[in-house]
Design an enzyme around this catalytic site. Structure first.
Site, PDB file in Angstrom:
ATOM      1  N   LYS A 271       0.847  -1.197   0.000  1.00  0.00           N
ATOM      2  CA  LYS A 271       0.000   0.000   0.000  1.00  0.00           C
ATOM      3  C   LYS A 271       0.881   1.245   0.000  1.00  0.00           C
ATOM      4  O   LYS A 271       1.571   1.529   0.978  1.00  0.00           O
ATOM      5  CB  LYS A 271      -0.911   0.039   1.231  1.00  0.00           C
ATOM      6  CG  LYS A 271      -1.970   1.133   1.067  1.00  0.00           C
ATOM      7  CD  LYS A 271      -2.651   1.530   2.349  1.00  0.00           C
ATOM      8  CE  LYS A 271      -2.002   2.675   3.072  1.00  0.00           C
ATOM      9  NZ  LYS A 271      -1.926   3.931   2.329  1.00  0.00           N
TER      10      LYS A 271
ATOM     11  N   GLU B  56       9.793   0.968  10.658  1.00  0.00           N
ATOM     12  CA  GLU B  56      10.790   2.006  10.366  1.00  0.00           C
ATOM     13  C   GLU B  56      10.104   3.339  10.608  1.00  0.00           C
ATOM     14  O   GLU B  56       9.241   3.747   9.822  1.00  0.00           O
ATOM     15  CB  GLU B  56      11.244   1.915   8.901  1.00  0.00           C
ATOM     16  CG  GLU B  56      12.006   0.652   8.559  1.00  0.00           C
ATOM     17  CD  GLU B  56      13.400   0.614   9.158  1.00  0.00           C
ATOM     18  OE1 GLU B  56      13.875   1.652   9.663  1.00  0.00           O
ATOM     19  OE2 GLU B  56      14.001  -0.470   9.148  1.00  0.00           O
TER      20      GLU B  56
ATOM     21  N   CYS C  69      13.640  10.685   6.660  1.00  0.00           N
ATOM     22  CA  CYS C  69      13.577  10.205   8.048  1.00  0.00           C
ATOM     23  C   CYS C  69      14.906  10.446   8.752  1.00  0.00           C
ATOM     24  O   CYS C  69      14.943  10.626   9.964  1.00  0.00           O
ATOM     25  CB  CYS C  69      13.187   8.734   8.087  1.00  0.00           C
ATOM     26  SG  CYS C  69      14.219   7.713   7.048  1.00  0.00           S
TER      27      CYS C  69
ATOM     28  N   GLU D  25      10.256  15.382  15.932  1.00  0.00           N
ATOM     29  CA  GLU D  25      10.543  15.358  14.494  1.00  0.00           C
ATOM     30  C   GLU D  25       9.910  16.582  13.813  1.00  0.00           C
ATOM     31  O   GLU D  25       8.759  16.931  14.096  1.00  0.00           O
ATOM     32  CB  GLU D  25       9.987  14.078  13.881  1.00  0.00           C
ATOM     33  CG  GLU D  25      10.365  13.927  12.419  1.00  0.00           C
ATOM     34  CD  GLU D  25       9.918  12.588  11.838  1.00  0.00           C
ATOM     35  OE1 GLU D  25       8.722  12.275  11.892  1.00  0.00           O
ATOM     36  OE2 GLU D  25      10.784  11.858  11.316  1.00  0.00           O
TER      37      GLU D  25
HETATM   38  P1  NAD Z   1       2.204   8.089   8.139  1.00  0.00           P
HETATM   39  O1  NAD Z   1       2.488   7.327   9.372  1.00  0.00           O
HETATM   40  O2  NAD Z   1       1.158   9.139   8.182  1.00  0.00           O
HETATM   41  O3  NAD Z   1       1.757   7.096   6.962  1.00  0.00           O
HETATM   42  C1  NAD Z   1       2.564   6.050   6.496  1.00  0.00           C
HETATM   43  C2  NAD Z   1       1.701   5.034   5.775  1.00  0.00           C
HETATM   44  O4  NAD Z   1       0.802   4.420   6.705  1.00  0.00           O
HETATM   45  C3  NAD Z   1       0.803   5.636   4.687  1.00  0.00           C
HETATM   46  O5  NAD Z   1       0.731   4.730   3.602  1.00  0.00           O
HETATM   47  C4  NAD Z   1      -0.540   5.750   5.393  1.00  0.00           C
HETATM   48  O6  NAD Z   1      -1.651   5.776   4.503  1.00  0.00           O
HETATM   49  C5  NAD Z   1      -0.534   4.491   6.238  1.00  0.00           C
HETATM   50  N1  NAD Z   1      -1.405   4.535   7.414  1.00  0.00           N
HETATM   51  C6  NAD Z   1      -1.914   5.621   8.051  1.00  0.00           C
HETATM   52  N2  NAD Z   1      -2.638   5.220   9.133  1.00  0.00           N
HETATM   53  C7  NAD Z   1      -2.589   3.869   9.164  1.00  0.00           C
HETATM   54  C8  NAD Z   1      -3.106   2.874  10.049  1.00  0.00           C
HETATM   55  N3  NAD Z   1      -3.850   3.206  11.111  1.00  0.00           N
HETATM   56  N4  NAD Z   1      -2.836   1.582   9.812  1.00  0.00           N
HETATM   57  C9  NAD Z   1      -2.052   1.227   8.768  1.00  0.00           C
HETATM   58  N5  NAD Z   1      -1.541   2.118   7.880  1.00  0.00           N
HETATM   59  C10 NAD Z   1      -1.798   3.421   8.089  1.00  0.00           C
HETATM   60  O7  NAD Z   1       3.600   8.695   7.654  1.00  0.00           O
HETATM   61  P2  NAD Z   1       3.873   9.681   6.420  1.00  0.00           P
HETATM   62  O8  NAD Z   1       3.447  11.057   6.795  1.00  0.00           O
HETATM   63  O9  NAD Z   1       3.370   9.078   5.167  1.00  0.00           O
HETATM   64  O10 NAD Z   1       5.480   9.629   6.367  1.00  0.00           O
HETATM   65  C11 NAD Z   1       6.303  10.436   7.132  1.00  0.00           C
HETATM   66  C12 NAD Z   1       6.834   9.682   8.338  1.00  0.00           C
HETATM   67  O11 NAD Z   1       7.521   8.521   7.913  1.00  0.00           O
HETATM   68  C13 NAD Z   1       7.850  10.480   9.132  1.00  0.00           C
HETATM   69  O12 NAD Z   1       7.591  10.350  10.505  1.00  0.00           O
HETATM   70  C14 NAD Z   1       9.177   9.836   8.783  1.00  0.00           C
HETATM   71  O13 NAD Z   1      10.181   9.963   9.750  1.00  0.00           O
HETATM   72  C15 NAD Z   1       8.776   8.416   8.595  1.00  0.00           C
HETATM   73  N6  NAD Z   1       9.755   7.725   7.767  1.00  0.00           N
HETATM   74  C16 NAD Z   1      10.580   6.789   8.351  1.00  0.00           C
HETATM   75  C17 NAD Z   1      11.549   6.153   7.585  1.00  0.00           C
HETATM   76  C18 NAD Z   1      12.470   5.116   8.173  1.00  0.00           C
HETATM   77  O14 NAD Z   1      13.007   4.323   7.424  1.00  0.00           O
HETATM   78  N7  NAD Z   1      12.668   5.067   9.473  1.00  0.00           N
HETATM   79  C19 NAD Z   1      11.686   6.477   6.237  1.00  0.00           C
HETATM   80  C20 NAD Z   1      10.841   7.449   5.687  1.00  0.00           C
HETATM   81  C21 NAD Z   1       9.872   8.055   6.457  1.00  0.00           C
END
Ligand code: NAD
Length: 494
Positions: A167, A240, A274, A372
């Protein structure tokens, strides 16, 4: 979307994809209905046995074919990603290169071993430690590096013999849907399925009984929700999550080099990485010179159309993301911090722009220096010693990465041993290596991607004990034989 090898329209609510540089709608994508999520999981479960039993070299060939497909479609994928995500085209081309390279790496690693042989207790026996796939993996990814972060999950998971329901983020589904054409050409039906949509679709995947492992990249808050839901069914999670990476500048550095490295680490992808450097700790002797050099460098950056080759920084992904960053900046200045450059929206009429900000007078009492940010902001603090910098680095709940500029071996060893982070970079910020593990300590995550660790995180372990003799063992029933042996020999049967 892609379900069981067929390209289908999502029949759930439509999601508008917006071009962050223009704020204009770019496309509309149908979300998966809950019935379609069930179909996708069923397809992945149906394909699991045959993919698991497919010889590893054959699976490797498919991964190599996908690497080639990505390379051949770099320009188109990178263009789509720039228009839906706002990251400069040059960086999206790099993302395709790194993604292809990840698939090639696991194509080879996946066929290199599937466990180990350990010494057995007796002659004629064999003890095998077999590594097996989990079954169906739900891969849920964010918008900032949609193809790369997908590759970091899919490549090892597929190489290990798992099947997938993927997804993408609702902000950036189009590049993944384009790539799904490659999945359909190369992989048997059901091995990779793609469903689009918002949180509900992700949540439905986490809850689906046939999903065995959830590989999630995203925010800490969503990661916690995923883990809570997964715990009801005792599913494995691989998380992650976010970070607040420190960047330490020691007193032996070449200021120009350190400032250029620091600016790149802070503002790459408009700070939406990230592992963006989000807290700078600079030793007192070089603090003033570093701040001057950093500010001059930040002011030279070209903020503008991400499709233009000369652009350094594109827009942020969405207005809500920018609002959050601006609120952190406002709270910090309200508490005494000063903005030396940037932090404003510039002269753009439309688009989610934020000029790269340099902030001083910051400390950990401010959200900007503690939580963050995920935006183009570099808060810089002066420290008296490397020990102080390390102590303040470790005071965070996050532990994703950390950068240190120094060439002093004693500083390097101290920082290497003491810093609590999944990756520590010296003098070469944010350089990942698919042969080495990536992931977070503390609240930044659970598990590792990349490297042999990344493959292992998508496998479960089975011990197989084989006795080729098939004889009667002396320790079986009846226990009366013990008493007889004891009285005859004075010792229990061995
Ligand atoms: P997010 O947590 O809002 O969403 C991530 C994904 O999860 C999306 O596909 C979203 O639709 C889905 N999602 C949302 N709610 C959900 C639920 N209840 N159950 C299952 N899936 C759900 O994050 P974002 O805003 O898309 O991305 C930014 C974040 O990602 C930042 O905090 C960043 O640090 C983190 N990030 C971490 C890494 C790493 O490798 N550690 C890499 C890139 C980004």
């Amino acid at each position: 979307m892609l379900i069981n090898g067929a390209v289908v329209e999502g029949t759930g609510p439509a999601v508008e994809v917006v071009n962050p540089a223009t704020e204009r709608p770019y496309a509309e994508v149908g979300s998966a209905s809950l019935a379609q999520v069930t179909d996708a999981v069923k397809a992945a479960a149906g394909a699991a046995r045959s993919w698991k039993r497919t010889p590893a070299p054959e699976r490797g060939e498919a991964l190599n074919a996908l690497a080639t497909w990505i390379t051949e479609h770099t320009e188109s994928l990178a263009t789509t990603l720039t228009q839906e995500g706002g990251k400069p085209l040059v960086e999206n081309r790099d993302e395709m290169g790194w993604s292809a390279s990840c698939f090639s790496f696991y194509a080879a690693l996946g066929r290199s071993e599937r466990g180990r042989v350990v010494p057995s207790g007796e002659a004629g026996q064999l003890s095998l430690v077999l590594k097996e796939p989990h079954g169906v993996v739900a891969a849920i990814v964010p918008w900032n590096y949609p193809i790369l972060l997908m590759a970091w999950k899919l490549a090892p998971a597929l190489a290990a013999g798992n099947t997938i329901v993927l997804k993408p983020s609702p902000y950036t589904p189009l590049s993944t849907l384009e790539l799904a054409e490659g999945f359909a050409e190369i992989f048997p039906p059901g091995v990779i399925n793609v469903v689009t949509g918002e949180a509900e679709v992700g949540a439905a995947l986490v809850e689906a009984p046939d999903v065995s492992l959830i590989a999630f990249t995203g925010s800490v808050d969503t990661g916690k929700k995923v883990m809570r839901t997964a715990s009801d069914q005792l599913k494995k999670v691989h998380l992650e999550l976010g970070g607040k990476d420190a960047f330490i500048v020691c007193d032996d550095v070449d200021i120009e080099v350190a400032a250029k490295g620091a600016v790149w680490a802070a503002y790459l992808n408009a700070g939406q990485v990230c592992t963006s450097a989000e807290r700078f700790y600079v030793l007192g002797d070089v603090y003033d010179d570093f701040v001057d050099a950093f500010t001059a460098e930040a002011q030279r950056l070209v903020v503008g159309d991400p499709m233009e080759p000369g652009t350094d920084i594109g827009p942020m992904v969405r207005g809500a993301q920018r609002d959050k960053v601006e609120a952190q900046l406002a709270a910090a200045t309200g508490s005494g911090a000063s903005i030396l450059a940037g932090g404003d929206r510039g002269a753009f009429e439309r688009g989610f722009w934020l000029k790269p900000a340099v902030v001083v007078g910051v400390d950990e009492s401010m959200e900007l220096f503690r939580e963050e940010t995920f935006g183009p902001v570099a808060p810089i603090a002066k420290v008296e010693s490397l020990q102080e910098a390390i102590g303040r680095t470790n005071s965070s709940v996050y532990g994703l990465g950390a950068n240190i500029y120094t060439q002093r071996l004693d500083y390097m060893l101290e920082a290497m041993e003491e810093i609590q982070a999944g990756t520590v970079w010296f003098n070469d910020p944010l350089t990942d290596n698919e042969a080495a593990p990536f992931g977070g300590m503390k609240s930044s995550g659970i598990g590792r991607e990349l490297g042999t660790e990344g493959l292992d995180d998508f496998r479960q372990t089975k011990h197989v004990h084989i006795d080729t003799k098939a004889d009667i063992k002396s320790w079986w029933y009846p226990y009366s034989q013990y008493a007889a042996h004891q009285s005859e020999h004075g010792t229990p049967p061995g």
